[in-house]
Design an enzyme around this catalytic site. Structure first.
Site, PDB file in Angstrom:
ATOM      1  N   GLY A 239       4.338   0.257  -3.271  1.00 34.74           N
ATOM      2  CA  GLY A 239       3.953  -0.399  -1.776  1.00 34.74           C
ATOM      3  C   GLY A 239       3.367  -1.699  -1.215  1.00 34.74           C
ATOM      4  O   GLY A 239       3.253  -2.490  -2.243  1.00 34.74           O
ATOM      5  N   SER A 240       3.078  -1.530   0.387  1.00 32.21           N
ATOM      6  CA  SER A 240       2.116  -3.143  -0.154  1.00 32.21           C
ATOM      7  C   SER A 240       1.123  -2.836  -0.826  1.00 32.21           C
ATOM      8  O   SER A 240      -0.056  -2.385  -0.791  1.00 32.21           O
ATOM      9  CB  SER A 240       2.124  -3.238   1.289  1.00 32.21           C
ATOM     10  OG  SER A 240       1.195  -1.870   1.888  1.00 32.21           O
ATOM     11  N   GLY A 244      -1.788  -0.326  -1.508  1.00 31.96           N
ATOM     12  CA  GLY A 244      -2.285   0.089  -3.457  1.00 31.96           C
ATOM     13  C   GLY A 244      -3.444  -0.361  -3.461  1.00 31.96           C
ATOM     14  O   GLY A 244      -4.567   0.637  -3.186  1.00 31.96           O
ATOM     15  N   GLU A 261       2.392   0.002  -8.394  1.00 35.82           N
ATOM     16  CA  GLU A 261       3.630  -1.424  -8.146  1.00 35.82           C
ATOM     17  C   GLU A 261       3.181  -1.647  -6.491  1.00 35.82           C
ATOM     18  O   GLU A 261       3.961  -1.341  -5.850  1.00 35.82           O
ATOM     19  CB  GLU A 261       4.491  -0.739  -8.495  1.00 35.82           C
ATOM     20  CG  GLU A 261       6.348  -1.242  -9.436  1.00 35.82           C
ATOM     21  CD  GLU A 261       6.664  -1.796  -7.793  1.00 35.82           C
ATOM     22  OE1 GLU A 261       6.462  -3.317  -7.382  1.00 35.82           O
ATOM     23  OE2 GLU A 261       7.682  -1.431  -7.962  1.00 35.82           O
ATOM     24  N   CYS A 295      10.520  -6.323  -3.798  1.00 35.06           N
ATOM     25  CA  CYS A 295       9.158  -6.566  -4.076  1.00 35.06           C
ATOM     26  C   CYS A 295       9.495  -7.722  -4.765  1.00 35.06           C
ATOM     27  O   CYS A 295       8.952  -8.494  -5.218  1.00 35.06           O
ATOM     28  CB  CYS A 295       8.342  -5.362  -4.655  1.00 35.06           C
ATOM     29  SG  CYS A 295       9.022  -4.362  -6.339  1.00 35.06           S
TER      30      CYS A 295
HETATM   31  C1  UN1 Z   1      11.266  -2.688  -5.673  1.00 33.22           C
HETATM   32  O1  UN1 Z   1      11.957  -3.648  -5.104  1.00 33.22           O
HETATM   33  O2  UN1 Z   1       9.940  -2.486  -5.468  1.00 33.22           O
HETATM   34  O3  UN1 Z   1      13.587  -5.698  -9.995  1.00 33.22           O
HETATM   35  C2  UN1 Z   1      11.694  -3.133  -6.668  1.00 33.22           C
HETATM   36  C3  UN1 Z   1      14.977  -5.443  -8.765  1.00 33.22           C
HETATM   37  C4  UN1 Z   1      14.812  -4.249  -8.963  1.00 33.22           C
HETATM   38  C5  UN1 Z   1      13.718  -3.253  -8.828  1.00 33.22           C
HETATM   39  C6  UN1 Z   1      12.913  -3.882  -7.358  1.00 33.22           C
HETATM   40  N1  UN1 Z   1      15.199  -3.302 -10.095  1.00 33.22           N
HETATM   41  O4  UN1 Z   1      15.021  -6.012  -7.728  1.00 33.22           O
END
Ligand code: UN1
Length: 508
Positions: A239-240, A244, A261, A295
Site C-alpha cells: 500500500g502507501s 507502510g 511493498e 505501484c
Molecule cells: C502493484 O501495483 O501493487 O508489475 C503490483 C506489475 C504487476 C504488479 C503490480 N505485476 O505491474
C-alpha cells in the site's frame, strides 16, 4: 451483476470474517462495496470486531500446529488444486475484479492469471525449499541449515491488485507451512470474499483444518491489530508509504518481521538511441494502464533533449487516441479511478503541479455525462516539469505523467534515482553501453530495472519490490519464499570428542 456474485455464492449481505469455510457472524462496522464503474453499491460486508479478530487468530494459531506437520509437497498439492479452481473461476473472478476495482477486463483476467501462475510457481517450490550444507571447521561434525515454517502470516493488501497480491503472499506462505490471515482493502472486499470461498473450499476438500486460510475484513484498525500482534511473526503489507511506515514501526517495535511493498515513483529514460515507436507503447501503457493505479505505473519520463520534442508529439497524439470508459467494455483503454477521493487527489496534484510551474501538454479533468455517472473517470494528463517539484517527488495514484529533459546519461540516471521511492525503473535504448550503465551498481537504485520494457507488468517469477520508501520487501518469485520461513543452522557432532569452534581449549 447478480450473476457475478452468485457465481461465488455471495449473498447481498455477508460477513467479511472467516476462518475457512466457516464465516463468523461478524459484528463490526458494515463496509459498502461500491463500483467505480457505474457508482452503484454492490453489496455490504460486515467487518471484524476485536473479538472476531482474536477468535480468528486463535483458530489460525491452532491450525498452524497441524499444517506445519504436513509435508511441503502435500501442501503444494493443495495449492495446485487452488490453481485449478482459479482456472475454473478465472472469467467470473476477473469480471468481479474489473467491476469492483475498475481496471479493464483484460487486466482483471490478467490479475487472475498472475494468481494461477503463482500457484504453479508455489507448487514447484514446495519441493525446493532448500537449505545448504556447510563444511564444519571441526572434525567429525556436520553443519547444515534448514527452513522451517514461521507461523501466522498477516497479509494487508491494497485495492489496486485486490486479489493477486494476496495470492503472491498466501500461496508461498502456504507451501512454506504458514497459515494466513488476510486483511483486504476495505475498498474491494467482495473480490476478497470470492477468493476466500475458492481457497477455503479446496482446503476443506483436502481435510485441511479451519484456520489455515483466514479473512478479516475491516479498516485501518484491523491492520493496526495485525501489526502490533506478537502472535503474528510476519506482516506483509502492500500500500502507501504512509501506511507502510506505520506498519513497519509497529511490527519493528515488537521485533517482528515486516515485508513491505509500498509506493513507487517509476521513471522510464528515453535515450537518444531508443526505438521511439516501441517505447511509446511501454510509456503509454505504463502511465494510463489501470488508470495509473499500479505501484509500478510510469509516473516520469526522462527524455533525451535530442528526441524530446519528437517523443512529446508522439505522446500527445497517442493520448488523443485513448478511449476512456466502462472497463468491462474491451474497446476502452482507461477505466475509472477507485473512488471520488482518488479523483480529488488527482485534481489536487494537477493544481499543485501548475502552482509549481508545471506546463500541461495534455490537460486533465473529470469526465461527465453518459457513462461517467460514477464521477470517477478522469482524463490522463501529461505535464512538463522539473524533477525537484514536490508534487513530482510524491506518488499520485492517478494517470498523470511528468516529462523531464536530460542531456547526459549520468544526469538521466541521477534524475531517475532522485526521488524518495525505489520500486521500478526502465531505460529505452539500443545502446549497449547506456543499458549496462543503467543496470550497473552505479545505475538505477530500484528493485526493478528494465531495458526496453516499461516499468509495470512484472512477471511473477522475479522477486517483486523495491528500495528506499518502497520498503525493501521482496514478494513473489526468486527466493522471496525465505521471508515466510525461519532459518535454522544445525551442527551435529558424531565423534566422542567435543572440539570447540575457533580452536578454543577448555579442559576440565
Ligand atoms: C502493484 O501495483 O501493487 O508489475 C503490483 C506489475 C504487476 C504488479 C503490480 N505485476 O505491474
Amino acid at each position: 451483476m447478480q450473476k457475478i456474485l452468485t457465481g461465488f455464492n455471495i449473498q447481498a449481505v455477508n460477513s467479511g470474517v472467516s476462518t475457512g469455510t466457516t464465516w463468523l457472524p461478524a459484528a463490526g462496522e458494515p463496509i459498502v462495496s461500491s463500483s467505480p464503474v457505474d457508482g452503484k453499491d454492490i453489496a455490504t460486508v460486515t467487518s471484524a470486531t476485536r473479538a472476531d479478530y482474536d477468535a480468528v487468530v486463535q483458530k489460525a494459531a491452532e491450525a498452524f500446529g497441524a499444517w506445519r506437520q504436513w509435508p511441503a509437497p502435500r501442501r503444494g498439492e493443495v495449492v495446485r488444486q487452488i490453481g485449478e479452481a482459479l482456472r475454473t473461476h478465472k472469467e467470473a473472478l476477473g469480471r468481479l475484479v474489473s467491476y469492483e476495482m475498475g481496471k479493464s477486463l483484460q487486466e482483471g483476467y490478467g490479475e487472475v492469471q498472475e494468481m494461477i501462475d503463482i500457484c504453479d510457481f508455489a507448487v514447484g517450490l514446495s519441493r525446493q525449499l532448500h537449505g545448504l550444507t556447510m563444511h564444519s571447521e571441526r572434525p567429525g561434525h556436520r553443519m547444515y541449515e534448514q527452513w522451517h515454517p514461521l507461523g501466522i502470516a498477516g497479509i494487508i493488501s491494497a485495492f489496486n491488485f485486490p486479489v493477486a497480491v494476496w495470492s503472491w503472499n498466501s500461496m508461498l506462505a502456504w507451501v512454506c507451512g504458514d497459515v494466513c490471515i488476510w486483511k483486504p482493502s476495505e475498498k474491494t472486499p467482495l473480490t476478497a470474499l470470492a477468493c476466500q470461498h475458492i481457497a477455503a473450499t479446496v482446503f476443506a476438500a483436502n481435510g485441511v483444518p479451519e484456520g489455515v486460510c483466514c479473512l478479516v475484513t475491516g479498516g485501518r484498525e484491523v491492520g493496526e491489530w495485525l501489526a502490533a500482534d506478537t502472535r503474528i511473526p510476519l506482516v506483509s503489507a502492500t500500500g502507501s508509504t504512509r501506511m507502510g511506515k506505520a506498519v513497519g514501526a509497529a511490527v519493528g517495535a515488537r521485533l517482528g518481521r515486516a515485508l513491505l511493498e509500498l509506493g513507487g515513483n517509476n521513471a522510464i529514460i528515453i535515450s537518444k538511441d531508443a526505438d521511439l515507436d516501441m517505447s511509446l507503447i511501454g510509456c503509454v501503457f505504463g502511465a494510463v494502464g489501470t488508470a495509473g493505479q499500479r505501484c509500478t505505473s510510469t509516473r516520469r519520463l526522462i527524455i533525451h533533449e535530442s528526441v524530446y520534442e519528437t517523443f512529446k508529439t508522439k505522446l500527445v497524439n497517442a493520448y488523443k487516441q485513448l478511449r476512456i470508459g466502462d472497463p468491462l467494455d474491451e474497446q476502452h483503454h482507461v477505466g475509472p479511478l477507485i473512488d471520488r477521493q482518488a479523483v480529488d487527489m488527482y485534481l489536487q496534484a494537477i493544481e499543485k503541479c501548475k502552482a509549481e510551474g508545471g506546463k500541461f501538454v495534455v490537460e486533465g479533468g473529470v469526465l461527465e455525462g453518459k457513462g461517467y455517472e460514477s464521477g470517477c473517470y478522469v482524463k490522463p494528463a501529461i505535464a512538463e516539469v522539473e524533477n525537484g517539484f514536490s508534487i513530482v517527488q510524491h506518488e499520485t495514484f492517478a494517470p498523470i505523467l511528468y516529462l523531464i529533459k536530460y542531456s547526459h546519461i549520468e544526469e538521466a540516471i541521477a534524475l531517475q534515482n532522485g526521488v524518495p521511492q525505489g520500486l521500478s525503473s526502465a531505460i529505452m535504448t539500443l545502446n549497449l553501453r547506456e543499458a549496462e550503465q543503467f543496470l550497473s551498481q552505479a545505475g538505477s537504485d530500484c528493485g526493478i530495472a528494465n531495458v526496453n520494457i516499461g516499468t509495470s507488468g512484472a512477471e511473477i517469477g522475479g522477486a517483486f519490490g523495491g528500495e528506499k520508501e518502497t520498503g525493501g520487501g521482496r514478494e513473489s518469485g526468486s527466493d522471496a519464499w525465505k521471508a515466510y520461513m525461519r532459518r535454522q543452522t544445525n551442527t551435529i557432532n558424531y565423534t566422542d570428542k567435543l572440539p570447540l569452534a575457533q580452536g578454543i581449549k577448555f579442559d576440565l
